[in-house]
Structures are given as C-alpha cells and as structure tokens.
Scaffold this motif. Structure first.
Motif, PDB file in Angstrom:
ATOM      1  N   SER A  33      44.195 -21.657 -23.418  1.00 37.67           N
ATOM      2  CA  SER A  33      43.309 -22.167 -22.375  1.00 37.67           C
ATOM      3  C   SER A  33      44.055 -23.130 -21.463  1.00 37.67           C
ATOM      4  O   SER A  33      44.885 -23.903 -21.913  1.00 37.67           O
ATOM      5  CB  SER A  33      42.113 -22.879 -23.016  1.00 37.67           C
ATOM      6  N   HIS A  34      43.738 -23.052 -20.163  1.00 35.77           N
ATOM      7  CA  HIS A  34      44.308 -23.974 -19.196  1.00 35.77           C
ATOM      8  C   HIS A  34      43.273 -25.009 -18.779  1.00 35.77           C
ATOM      9  O   HIS A  34      43.531 -25.827 -17.916  1.00 35.77           O
ATOM     10  CB  HIS A  34      44.806 -23.205 -17.964  1.00 35.77           C
ATOM     11  N   GLY A  35      42.106 -24.941 -19.368  1.00 40.22           N
ATOM     12  CA  GLY A  35      41.030 -25.876 -19.067  1.00 40.22           C
ATOM     13  C   GLY A  35      40.648 -26.646 -20.311  1.00 40.22           C
ATOM     14  O   GLY A  35      41.303 -26.541 -21.357  1.00 40.22           O
ATOM     15  N   PRO A  36      39.566 -27.388 -20.232  1.00 44.27           N
ATOM     16  CA  PRO A  36      39.168 -28.218 -21.371  1.00 44.27           C
ATOM     17  C   PRO A  36      38.495 -27.450 -22.506  1.00 44.27           C
ATOM     18  O   PRO A  36      38.363 -27.974 -23.602  1.00 44.27           O
ATOM     19  CB  PRO A  36      38.199 -29.222 -20.748  1.00 44.27           C
ATOM     20  N   LEU A  37      38.065 -26.204 -22.254  1.00 40.62           N
ATOM     21  CA  LEU A  37      37.326 -25.448 -23.271  1.00 40.62           C
ATOM     22  C   LEU A  37      38.152 -24.285 -23.819  1.00 40.62           C
ATOM     23  O   LEU A  37      38.931 -23.666 -23.104  1.00 40.62           O
ATOM     24  CB  LEU A  37      36.020 -24.893 -22.684  1.00 40.62           C
ATOM     25  N   ASP A  38      37.913 -23.989 -25.091  1.00 40.75           N
ATOM     26  CA  ASP A  38      38.542 -22.836 -25.738  1.00 40.75           C
ATOM     27  C   ASP A  38      37.551 -21.708 -25.955  1.00 40.75           C
ATOM     28  O   ASP A  38      37.866 -20.714 -26.591  1.00 40.75           O
ATOM     29  CB  ASP A  38      39.129 -23.256 -27.089  1.00 40.75           C
ATOM     30  N   GLY A  39      36.333 -21.880 -25.424  1.00 35.98           N
ATOM     31  CA  GLY A  39      35.318 -20.860 -25.577  1.00 35.98           C
ATOM     32  C   GLY A  39      33.946 -21.479 -25.748  1.00 35.98           C
ATOM     33  O   GLY A  39      33.728 -22.646 -25.417  1.00 35.98           O
ATOM     34  N   ALA A  40      33.023 -20.665 -26.284  1.00 37.08           N
ATOM     35  CA  ALA A  40      31.641 -21.121 -26.474  1.00 37.08           C
ATOM     36  C   ALA A  40      31.069 -20.516 -27.744  1.00 37.08           C
ATOM     37  O   ALA A  40      31.471 -19.440 -28.189  1.00 37.08           O
ATOM     38  CB  ALA A  40      30.788 -20.730 -25.271  1.00 37.08           C
ATOM     39  N   TRP A  41      30.093 -21.222 -28.284  1.00 36.95           N
ATOM     40  CA  TRP A  41      29.404 -20.823 -29.501  1.00 36.95           C
ATOM     41  C   TRP A  41      27.915 -20.944 -29.244  1.00 36.95           C
ATOM     42  O   TRP A  41      27.443 -21.940 -28.708  1.00 36.95           O
ATOM     43  CB  TRP A  41      29.850 -21.746 -30.627  1.00 36.95           C
ATOM     44  N   TRP A  42      27.162 -19.907 -29.632  1.00 37.96           N
ATOM     45  CA  TRP A  42      25.715 -19.887 -29.433  1.00 37.96           C
ATOM     46  C   TRP A  42      25.031 -19.836 -30.798  1.00 37.96           C
ATOM     47  O   TRP A  42      24.770 -18.763 -31.341  1.00 37.96           O
ATOM     48  CB  TRP A  42      25.335 -18.689 -28.582  1.00 37.96           C
ATOM     49  N   PRO A  43      24.752 -20.988 -31.404  1.00 42.35           N
ATOM     50  CA  PRO A  43      24.098 -20.987 -32.721  1.00 42.35           C
ATOM     51  C   PRO A  43      22.668 -20.459 -32.626  1.00 42.35           C
ATOM     52  O   PRO A  43      22.041 -20.511 -31.570  1.00 42.35           O
ATOM     53  CB  PRO A  43      24.126 -22.461 -33.131  1.00 42.35           C
ATOM     54  N   ARG A  44      22.160 -19.958 -33.726  1.00 43.44           N
ATOM     55  CA  ARG A  44      20.804 -19.414 -33.772  1.00 43.44           C
ATOM     56  C   ARG A  44      19.742 -20.482 -34.016  1.00 43.44           C
ATOM     57  O   ARG A  44      18.568 -20.263 -33.756  1.00 43.44           O
ATOM     58  CB  ARG A  44      20.728 -18.345 -34.854  1.00 43.44           C
ATOM     59  N   CYS A  45      20.170 -21.626 -34.560  1.00 42.62           N
ATOM     60  CA  CYS A  45      19.227 -22.711 -34.839  1.00 42.62           C
ATOM     61  C   CYS A  45      19.965 -24.040 -34.745  1.00 42.62           C
ATOM     62  O   CYS A  45      21.172 -24.072 -34.544  1.00 42.62           O
ATOM     63  CB  CYS A  45      18.579 -22.531 -36.215  1.00 42.62           C
ATOM     64  N   ASP A  46      19.239 -25.129 -34.938  1.00 43.01           N
ATOM     65  CA  ASP A  46      19.868 -26.443 -34.840  1.00 43.01           C
ATOM     66  C   ASP A  46      20.182 -27.047 -36.212  1.00 43.01           C
ATOM     67  O   ASP A  46      20.344 -28.254 -36.343  1.00 43.01           O
ATOM     68  CB  ASP A  46      19.013 -27.396 -34.011  1.00 43.01           C
ATOM     69  N   ALA A  47      20.324 -26.207 -37.210  1.00 44.89           N
ATOM     70  CA  ALA A  47      20.689 -26.663 -38.552  1.00 44.89           C
ATOM     71  C   ALA A  47      22.198 -26.465 -38.733  1.00 44.89           C
ATOM     72  O   ALA A  47      22.660 -25.379 -39.097  1.00 44.89           O
ATOM     73  CB  ALA A  47      19.902 -25.908 -39.617  1.00 44.89           C
ATOM     74  N   LEU A  48      22.955 -27.506 -38.445  1.00 45.96           N
ATOM     75  CA  LEU A  48      24.417 -27.411 -38.494  1.00 45.96           C
ATOM     76  C   LEU A  48      24.918 -26.960 -39.860  1.00 45.96           C
ATOM     77  O   LEU A  48      25.874 -26.191 -39.948  1.00 45.96           O
ATOM     78  CB  LEU A  48      25.037 -28.759 -38.109  1.00 45.96           C
ATOM     79  N   GLU A  49      24.265 -27.408 -40.918  1.00 44.48           N
ATOM     80  CA  GLU A  49      24.704 -27.035 -42.265  1.00 44.48           C
ATOM     81  C   GLU A  49      24.574 -25.532 -42.527  1.00 44.48           C
ATOM     82  O   GLU A  49      25.275 -24.979 -43.366  1.00 44.48           O
ATOM     83  CB  GLU A  49      23.966 -27.842 -43.340  1.00 44.48           C
ATOM     84  N   LEU A  50      23.707 -24.845 -41.806  1.00 47.50           N
ATOM     85  CA  LEU A  50      23.588 -23.391 -41.914  1.00 47.50           C
ATOM     86  C   LEU A  50      24.543 -22.665 -40.971  1.00 47.50           C
ATOM     87  O   LEU A  50      25.106 -21.639 -41.319  1.00 47.50           O
ATOM     88  CB  LEU A  50      22.155 -22.944 -41.604  1.00 47.50           C
ATOM     89  N   GLU A  51      24.686 -23.193 -39.779  1.00 50.46           N
ATOM     90  CA  GLU A  51      25.457 -22.528 -38.727  1.00 50.46           C
ATOM     91  C   GLU A  51      26.973 -22.704 -38.839  1.00 50.46           C
ATOM     92  O   GLU A  51      27.729 -21.789 -38.542  1.00 50.46           O
ATOM     93  CB  GLU A  51      25.011 -23.036 -37.354  1.00 50.46           C
ATOM     94  N   LEU A  52      27.412 -23.888 -39.243  1.00 53.05           N
ATOM     95  CA  LEU A  52      28.836 -24.197 -39.224  1.00 53.05           C
ATOM     96  C   LEU A  52      29.695 -23.292 -40.112  1.00 53.05           C
ATOM     97  O   LEU A  52      30.763 -22.854 -39.679  1.00 53.05           O
ATOM     98  CB  LEU A  52      29.060 -25.673 -39.563  1.00 53.05           C
ATOM     99  N   PRO A  53      29.289 -22.966 -41.341  1.00 54.74           N
ATOM    100  CA  PRO A  53      30.139 -22.082 -42.153  1.00 54.74           C
ATOM    101  C   PRO A  53      30.399 -20.726 -41.493  1.00 54.74           C
ATOM    102  O   PRO A  53      31.518 -20.208 -41.572  1.00 54.74           O
ATOM    103  CB  PRO A  53      29.349 -21.935 -43.462  1.00 54.74           C
ATOM    104  N   ALA A  54      29.413 -20.157 -40.815  1.00 54.77           N
ATOM    105  CA  ALA A  54      29.622 -18.869 -40.135  1.00 54.77           C
ATOM    106  C   ALA A  54      30.592 -19.037 -38.966  1.00 54.77           C
ATOM    107  O   ALA A  54      31.445 -18.177 -38.731  1.00 54.77           O
ATOM    108  CB  ALA A  54      28.287 -18.307 -39.649  1.00 54.77           C
ATOM    109  N   LEU A  55      30.468 -20.140 -38.233  1.00 53.01           N
ATOM    110  CA  LEU A  55      31.386 -20.394 -37.128  1.00 53.01           C
ATOM    111  C   LEU A  55      32.813 -20.531 -37.642  1.00 53.01           C
ATOM    112  O   LEU A  55      33.732 -19.867 -37.150  1.00 53.01           O
ATOM    113  CB  LEU A  55      30.978 -21.658 -36.368  1.00 53.01           C
ATOM    114  N   VAL A  56      33.013 -21.374 -38.637  1.00 55.97           N
ATOM    115  CA  VAL A  56      34.347 -21.612 -39.184  1.00 55.97           C
ATOM    116  C   VAL A  56      34.941 -20.317 -39.738  1.00 55.97           C
ATOM    117  O   VAL A  56      36.126 -20.034 -39.552  1.00 55.97           O
ATOM    118  CB  VAL A  56      34.288 -22.722 -40.258  1.00 55.97           C
TER     119      VAL A  56
END
Length: 166
Positions: A33-56
């Motif tokens: 990346s030549h900008g500040p972002l490396d991409g985007a993530w669209w979680p299905r809910c706001d429960a980080l403990e559920l979403e983060l393992p799938a992202l990682v």
C-alpha cells in the motif's frame, strides 16, 4: 435428530458447542500500500470476540501472528481486553482517538501490521462494497475515517439525485 459425527478415533470434540463465524468479509490491497490503509473488513456484528478470530484466520501468516489489535472504543464499546484465536490470545487495545473509530490496527510483532477500515456491520451492501474496494486501492490516500465519509457522502448525493431528479 441426527447426532453429530464424532472426530476420528471416536473421541468427542473438546467443545461440542463451538461456533465458528463464517469467513471474514475482507479486501486487502493487492500489493504494498502507498496510502494509510491496507484494505477493509466488514464484520457481521459488533461482537469483536466473535469476529476477530475469523479476520485473523483470513490474513497471510507470512506477516506473523497477530498479537495485538487497536480498535475504536466508540465502535466496539463492549470489546473484551483479550480475544482467543486458534493457538494464541490477542490483546485488544481500545482507543478514544477519532481516527481509530472506523479502523482496526492488527500488530504482528516485528514482522508487520495491517491498518484496515472497519465497515460498520449494518452498512448497506452497495455502500459496503464501495468501501471495501476504495480501502483496498493501494493508491487511496485517505484514512479510514475520511474514506468512510467520502464514500457515504457519494452515496448520499447519488441517492438524493435519484429521488429528486436532476
């Protein structure tokens, strides 16, 4: 009701009630990346403990193990301070910075890090798709907050034009 098939060796699973989130809705820059972002993530809910393992689990392990994430406290008010991922625990740092409100920084020790725009879970699919694309553009110069505002503003103007005519 059919009973679940036990794993090899007829041993029951260690946790028969484990739920795994579907694959992360993620778009990364195709190159450095030549900008500040490396991409985007669209979680299905706001429960980080559920979403983060799938992202990682969706990230390239060549950049190292994600050991810490920084997220906006306003976007993740109920986030725990640690999240269990396969084979390790991830430290969660809550930031009050406005710039972090729609971003997640994933630190991989000395090997690297990702800075991703977090598309709000309730974002309409068309807007979310534009956000995923814009944030994954390696030449996008905008921060997460500004990318979100720019795309949502564009959709607002298009929607207003469609409703009220030219």
């Amino acid at each position: 009701m059919d009973s679940p098939t036990p794993p090899a060796g007829n041993r029951p699973p260690s946790d028969a009630h484990t739920y795994r989130m579907p694959l992360a809705r993620l778009r990364l820059t195709p190159e450095a990346s030549h900008g500040p972002l490396d991409g985007a993530w669209w979680p299905r809910c706001d429960a980080l403990e559920l979403e983060l393992p799938a992202l990682v689990g969706s990230l390239d392990p060549g950049r190292g193990t994600v050991t810490r994430v920084t997220v906006g406290a306003a976007a993740w008010p109920d986030a725990p301070l640690t999240v269990s991922a396969p084979d390790h625990v991830i430290e969660v740092v809550l930031s009050d910075a406005t710039a972090e409100e729609h971003a997640i920084t994933l630190d991989c020790g000395t090997l690297g890090r990702w800075e991703l725009l977090v598309v709000p879970p309730d974002e309409p699919a068309g807007t979310a798709e534009c956000l995923l694309t814009a944030a994954a553009d390696p030449w996008n110069p905008l921060s997460a907050q500004r990318t979100l505002a720019h795309v949502e503003d564009s959709f607002g103007r298009e929607g207003a034009g469609e409703q009220h005519g030219p």
